[in-house]
Motif scaffolding. Sequence first.
Motif, PDB file in Angstrom:
ATOM      1  N   GLY A 172      41.207 -82.150  63.271  1.00  0.00           N
ATOM      2  CA  GLY A 172      40.633 -82.283  61.942  1.00  0.00           C
ATOM      3  C   GLY A 172      39.361 -81.480  61.763  1.00  0.00           C
ATOM      4  N   ALA A 173      38.851 -80.938  62.876  1.00  0.00           N
ATOM      5  CA  ALA A 173      37.584 -80.209  62.794  1.00  0.00           C
ATOM      6  C   ALA A 173      37.553 -79.102  63.840  1.00  0.00           C
ATOM      7  CB  ALA A 173      36.421 -81.170  63.036  1.00  0.00           C
ATOM      8  N   CYS A 174      36.874 -78.029  63.457  1.00  0.00           N
ATOM      9  CA  CYS A 174      36.537 -76.960  64.392  1.00  0.00           C
ATOM     10  C   CYS A 174      35.080 -76.609  64.134  1.00  0.00           C
ATOM     11  CB  CYS A 174      37.411 -75.725  64.189  1.00  0.00           C
ATOM     12  SG  CYS A 174      36.903 -74.332  65.248  1.00  0.00           S
ATOM     13  N   TRP A 219      37.471 -77.789  69.015  1.00  0.00           N
ATOM     14  CA  TRP A 219      38.404 -78.458  68.124  1.00  0.00           C
ATOM     15  C   TRP A 219      38.489 -79.922  68.513  1.00  0.00           C
ATOM     16  CZ3 TRP A 219      38.883 -73.584  69.957  1.00  0.00           C
ATOM     17  CH2 TRP A 219      39.101 -72.571  69.034  1.00  0.00           C
ATOM     18  N   SER A 220      38.429 -80.796  67.506  1.00  0.00           N
ATOM     19  CA  SER A 220      38.477 -82.234  67.724  1.00  0.00           C
ATOM     20  C   SER A 220      39.090 -82.895  66.492  1.00  0.00           C
ATOM     21  CB  SER A 220      37.057 -82.765  67.965  1.00  0.00           C
ATOM     22  OG  SER A 220      37.090 -84.143  68.268  1.00  0.00           O
ATOM     23  N   ALA A 221      39.427 -84.156  66.633  1.00  0.00           N
ATOM     24  CA  ALA A 221      39.985 -84.888  65.492  1.00  0.00           C
ATOM     25  C   ALA A 221      38.941 -85.077  64.394  1.00  0.00           C
ATOM     26  CB  ALA A 221      40.522 -86.245  65.948  1.00  0.00           C
ATOM     27  N   HIS A 222      37.662 -85.198  64.791  1.00  0.00           N
ATOM     28  CA  HIS A 222      36.598 -85.495  63.826  1.00  0.00           C
ATOM     29  C   HIS A 222      35.421 -84.550  64.002  1.00  0.00           C
ATOM     30  CE1 HIS A 222      38.733 -89.103  62.692  1.00  0.00           C
ATOM     31  NE2 HIS A 222      38.885 -89.370  63.991  1.00  0.00           N
ATOM     32  N   ARG A 223      34.690 -84.323  62.915  1.00  0.00           N
ATOM     33  CA  ARG A 223      33.609 -83.332  62.911  1.00  0.00           C
ATOM     34  C   ARG A 223      32.458 -83.665  63.842  1.00  0.00           C
ATOM     35  NH1 ARG A 223      33.296 -85.977  58.088  1.00  0.00           N
ATOM     36  NH2 ARG A 223      31.344 -87.073  57.672  1.00  0.00           N
ATOM     37  N   GLN A 224      32.077 -84.948  63.935  1.00  0.00           N
ATOM     38  CA  GLN A 224      30.910 -85.278  64.754  1.00  0.00           C
ATOM     39  C   GLN A 224      31.122 -84.898  66.215  1.00  0.00           C
ATOM     40  OE1 GLN A 224      27.944 -86.401  63.236  1.00  0.00           O
ATOM     41  NE2 GLN A 224      27.235 -85.601  65.184  1.00  0.00           N
TER      42      GLN A 224
END
Length: 143
Positions: free
Chosen positions: A29-31, A100-105
Amino acid sequence: MAVVLHSEPLEPFNLVNEHEGGLSPGSFGACALFVGTMRDFNDGDAVTAMTLEHYPGMTERELALIEDEARTRWPVQDSLIGHRVGRVEPGQPIVVVAVWSAHRQAAFDACRFLMEALKERATFWKQEELQDGRRRWVSPSPQ
């Protein structure tokens, strides 16, 4: 997770796009992305170029250990560290870090950690060429 050292100019966004192309669509969801470029000044002097030296194999291993540490601290799905070696001129990218992760934080935190740990622990030696013709070695970055 990937570590890539380049002796030719970096194309940060091409590297990120190529790497991201190998990830499953919708799996993140985030890079978070950081691109560092060479300045034309340091410590009050004009800098015309910089040469980055490293020990092949050792440098890549240390960067991979840093990536592994980030993965244990945050829910990172993938990461990329691209770094220049050799002669770099002002304005040229020196480093690209992407997470890259599921969430921005988690992506933001891991990206910052990777960049800070790279500056502190990676085995690169930097020598600046100054406008007045002198050369000097750059001290490691403070925390």
